[in-house]
Design a protein around this motif. Structure first.
Motif, PDB file in Angstrom:
ATOM      1  N   VAL A   1       0.863  -1.177   0.000  1.00 32.64           N
ATOM      2  CA  VAL A   1       0.000   0.000   0.000  1.00 32.64           C
ATOM      3  C   VAL A   1       0.905   1.235   0.000  1.00 32.64           C
ATOM      4  O   VAL A   1       1.704   1.436   0.920  1.00 32.64           O
ATOM      5  CB  VAL A   1      -0.930   0.028   1.222  1.00 32.64           C
ATOM      6  CG1 VAL A   1      -1.803   1.281   1.181  1.00 32.64           C
ATOM      7  CG2 VAL A   1      -1.787  -1.232   1.259  1.00 32.64           C
ATOM      8  N   VAL A   2       0.784   2.031  -1.037  1.00 36.31           N
ATOM      9  CA  VAL A   2       1.590   3.246  -1.182  1.00 36.31           C
ATOM     10  C   VAL A   2       0.694   4.429  -0.834  1.00 36.31           C
ATOM     11  O   VAL A   2      -0.313   4.674  -1.503  1.00 36.31           O
ATOM     12  CB  VAL A   2       2.126   3.380  -2.623  1.00 36.31           C
ATOM     13  CG1 VAL A   2       2.969   4.638  -2.760  1.00 36.31           C
ATOM     14  CG2 VAL A   2       2.929   2.147  -3.011  1.00 36.31           C
TER      15      VAL A   2
ATOM     16  N   TRP B   1      -2.203   4.088  -3.518  1.00 37.23           N
ATOM     17  CA  TRP B   1      -2.041   3.213  -4.671  1.00 37.23           C
ATOM     18  C   TRP B   1      -1.684   1.821  -4.155  1.00 37.23           C
ATOM     19  O   TRP B   1      -1.091   1.683  -3.082  1.00 37.23           O
ATOM     20  CB  TRP B   1      -0.928   3.712  -5.588  1.00 37.23           C
ATOM     21  CG  TRP B   1      -1.137   5.085  -6.137  1.00 37.23           C
ATOM     22  CD1 TRP B   1      -1.727   5.407  -7.317  1.00 37.23           C
ATOM     23  CD2 TRP B   1      -0.749   6.341  -5.538  1.00 37.23           C
ATOM     24  NE1 TRP B   1      -1.725   6.768  -7.499  1.00 37.23           N
ATOM     25  CE2 TRP B   1      -1.131   7.366  -6.421  1.00 37.23           C
ATOM     26  CE3 TRP B   1      -0.107   6.685  -4.347  1.00 37.23           C
ATOM     27  CZ2 TRP B   1      -0.903   8.715  -6.153  1.00 37.23           C
ATOM     28  CZ3 TRP B   1       0.118   8.021  -4.074  1.00 37.23           C
ATOM     29  CH2 TRP B   1      -0.276   9.023  -4.970  1.00 37.23           C
ATOM     30  N   HIS B   2      -2.026   0.793  -4.898  1.00 37.13           N
ATOM     31  CA  HIS B   2      -1.743  -0.574  -4.487  1.00 37.13           C
ATOM     32  C   HIS B   2      -0.965  -1.292  -5.589  1.00 37.13           C
ATOM     33  O   HIS B   2      -1.250  -1.106  -6.780  1.00 37.13           O
ATOM     34  CB  HIS B   2      -3.041  -1.343  -4.191  1.00 37.13           C
ATOM     35  CG  HIS B   2      -3.822  -0.778  -3.058  1.00 37.13           C
ATOM     36  ND1 HIS B   2      -4.639   0.324  -3.188  1.00 37.13           N
ATOM     37  CD2 HIS B   2      -3.901  -1.159  -1.748  1.00 37.13           C
ATOM     38  CE1 HIS B   2      -5.208   0.605  -2.010  1.00 37.13           C
ATOM     39  NE2 HIS B   2      -4.775  -0.287  -1.130  1.00 37.13           N
ATOM     40  N   GLY B   3      -0.008  -2.102  -5.164  1.00 41.01           N
ATOM     41  CA  GLY B   3       0.772  -2.849  -6.144  1.00 41.01           C
ATOM     42  C   GLY B   3       1.397  -4.094  -5.552  1.00 41.01           C
ATOM     43  O   GLY B   3       1.654  -4.170  -4.353  1.00 41.01           O
ATOM     44  N   GLY B   4       1.634  -5.072  -6.428  1.00 40.64           N
ATOM     45  CA  GLY B   4       2.335  -6.273  -5.998  1.00 40.64           C
ATOM     46  C   GLY B   4       3.816  -6.008  -5.788  1.00 40.64           C
ATOM     47  O   GLY B   4       4.491  -6.725  -5.049  1.00 40.64           O
ATOM     48  N   ARG B   5       4.333  -4.964  -6.435  1.00 38.84           N
ATOM     49  CA  ARG B   5       5.707  -4.503  -6.245  1.00 38.84           C
ATOM     50  C   ARG B   5       5.728  -2.989  -6.408  1.00 38.84           C
ATOM     51  O   ARG B   5       4.923  -2.415  -7.153  1.00 38.84           O
ATOM     52  CB  ARG B   5       6.669  -5.131  -7.260  1.00 38.84           C
ATOM     53  CG  ARG B   5       6.938  -6.626  -7.046  1.00 38.84           C
ATOM     54  CD  ARG B   5       7.827  -6.845  -5.835  1.00 38.84           C
ATOM     55  NE  ARG B   5       8.227  -8.237  -5.701  1.00 38.84           N
ATOM     56  CZ  ARG B   5       7.552  -9.153  -5.052  1.00 38.84           C
ATOM     57  NH1 ARG B   5       6.369  -8.848  -4.508  1.00 38.84           N
ATOM     58  NH2 ARG B   5       8.017 -10.388  -4.946  1.00 38.84           N
ATOM     59  N   VAL B   6       6.680  -2.345  -5.719  1.00 43.92           N
ATOM     60  CA  VAL B   6       6.879  -0.902  -5.842  1.00 43.92           C
ATOM     61  C   VAL B   6       8.330  -0.685  -6.233  1.00 43.92           C
ATOM     62  O   VAL B   6       9.244  -1.181  -5.550  1.00 43.92           O
ATOM     63  CB  VAL B   6       6.567  -0.164  -4.524  1.00 43.92           C
ATOM     64  CG1 VAL B   6       6.664   1.350  -4.737  1.00 43.92           C
ATOM     65  CG2 VAL B   6       5.190  -0.547  -4.004  1.00 43.92           C
TER      66      VAL B   6
END
Length: 447
Positions: free
Chosen positions: A240-241, A252-257
């Motif tokens: 969770v960014v 923003w949400h991502g499996g990787r940042v």
């Protein structure tokens, strides 16, 4: 007993290669030190492997553009297979690089190098004495003041991902972020670019950048401007960014940042103060001959040096050649910074060389603008985005700069770089017969 060398090179990439090769040919005793695999960033974890991945993205884009124009069926990227193919270009380089150095009579050392004093370098348990020392350690990701920054992947990590996540967040709006975004989006990932400023890719022509952003959004890349990341936390398998966008809280949400927010000179751990080597935020302070301004035994080249050059592989090579000649024959050779073409390997690619449009307008030069999207070269593959801006001195006719967006950018920009370097005029270039139909045959119409 301390080993004595004519030259100690710290780093084994593009900025070191010409120096050690030429000095070895001259009979110098040389030590090469690298804390990572031998071969350097560009060949192992930068330009070359990145462009292998970008090639697959180009194929996807071409396929999508030609659907219904005689092409049937969509092509997809198998990420593990693509990464395996990429590794065929990189796997042999460390051993081959080190073997090349050893075959030339150099001693190689693996480990972190640091200065003991002005002419002694420590690596592991050994201390080496160098009559001359070259620092060619390149650049590293800039530290980011973000809570949870330990969750960030850097560009090296992205280029080694065995699986591409369904959602990818890229922090920053420069080369790295946009190139990775175009690769990942074509491979099926939902991509978000988070950029602090009002405009990404700030060193490139704004109108062309706007077109590239438009294209990026059309292929599913979400470009968030005036956005700032405050924290990153892991929530199960998702990151969770948290931050702000246009002053309002946003997530923003991502499996990787991935860290794509710039790089800085890699001087960490060198203990330059002990070597009396001055440096600043741009890198090691050097004179026009790449010699340290505070320790004459030391030279620096590539991204770690504070020079006029852009952080590009050809410039590192240019500086390496100049440093070699200055070490061997005394300071007399300056790197050539007159022409520094740069490319963003997105799809389409964005390029620039010479005077910017703003500089041209301030100095009263003509800027020829051409929307090339309806030209045969681009229309034949149904390419929607293609534009060129060429800077010309009306008095002399000389070509002073060029700014391009399109599938043919990476080759056209080199022709314009040659024109700027050798001060060719528009008339001279227009009378050149190029093979037809090719992108080069469009040059006469561009100028």
């Amino acid at each position: 007993m301390t080993q004595v060398y004519d030259l100690i090179a710290i780093g084994s990439g593009s900025a070191a290669n010409s120096v050690v090769s030429r000095c070895a040919e001259a009979g110098w005793k040389i030590a090469v030190i690298d804390e990572r695999e031998f071969g350097g960033t560009c060949a192992l974890r930068g330009c070359d492997p990145k462009k292998v991945l970008a090639g697959a993205a180009e194929l996807i884009d071409w396929n999508e553009r030609m659907l219904g124009k005689g092409v049937q069926g969509r092509t997809t990227i198998n990420w593990p297979e693509l990464m395996a193919f990429k590794r065929t270009f990189t796997a042999s380089i460390p051993r081959a690089s080190e073997d090349k150095f050893k075959q030339a009579g150099m001693d190689t050392f693996h480990g972190k190098a640091s200065f003991v004093d002005e002419d002694h370098i420590r690596v592991g348990d050994e201390v080496l004495h160098g009559k001359h020392i070259l620092i060619a350690t390149g650049a590293q990701p800039a530290p980011l003041p973000i809570d949870g920054s330990e969750h960030l992947l850097n560009s090296d990590d992205f280029l080694e991902l065995d699986q591409l996540p369904d959602q990818l967040v890229l922090v920053g709006g420069g080369y790295i972020a946009f190139e990775f975004a175009h690769i990942a989006a074509r491979a099926g990932s939902e991509v978000h670019i988070i950029h602090r400023g009002e405009r990404p890719l700030e060193q490139f022509e704004p109108e062309l950048v706007d077109l590239l952003v438009q294209k990026s959004e059309e292929i599913g890349i979400h470009v968030h401007l005036n956005a700032e990341v405050k924290s990153i936390r892991k929530q199960g398998e998702t990151f969770v960014v948290s931050g702000t966008r246009n002053g309002a809280d946003h997530q923003w949400h991502g499996g990787r940042v991935v860290h794509g927010a710039g790089r800085i000179p890699n001087v960490d751990g060198l203990e330059l103060e002990k070597g009396k080597v001055s440096y600043n935020k741009k890198g090691i302070a050097v004179n026009e001959y790449l010699q340290s301004t505070s320790n004459p035994k030391v030279y620096a080249a590539g991204d770690v040096a504070a020079t006029k050059g852009l952080p590009l592989t050809p410039l590192a090579g240019q500086e390496s050649r100049a440093a070699a000649l200055n070490l061997l024959k005394g300071n007399h050779t300056k790197p050539n910074y007159k022409v520094m073409p740069s490319i963003v390997f997105t799809v389409p690619s964005l390029g620039s060389v010479g005077l910017s449009v703003d500089q041209a307008q301030e100095e009263g030069y003509e800027v020829k603008v051409n929307d090339m999207s309806q030209w045969y070269t681009y229309k034949r593959t149904n390419e929607k985005y293609a534009m060129a801006k060429v800077v010309i001195d009306n008095d002399s006719g000389r070509i002073l700069g060029a700014h391009l967006l399109g599938s043919e950018t990476e080759e056209l920009i080199n022709l314009f770089a040659m024109a700027v370097q050798f001060e060719l005029t528009a008339d001279q270039l227009s009378t050149m017969n190029f093979a037809y139909p090719t992108a080069a045959s469009d040059l006469g119409s561009l100028i």
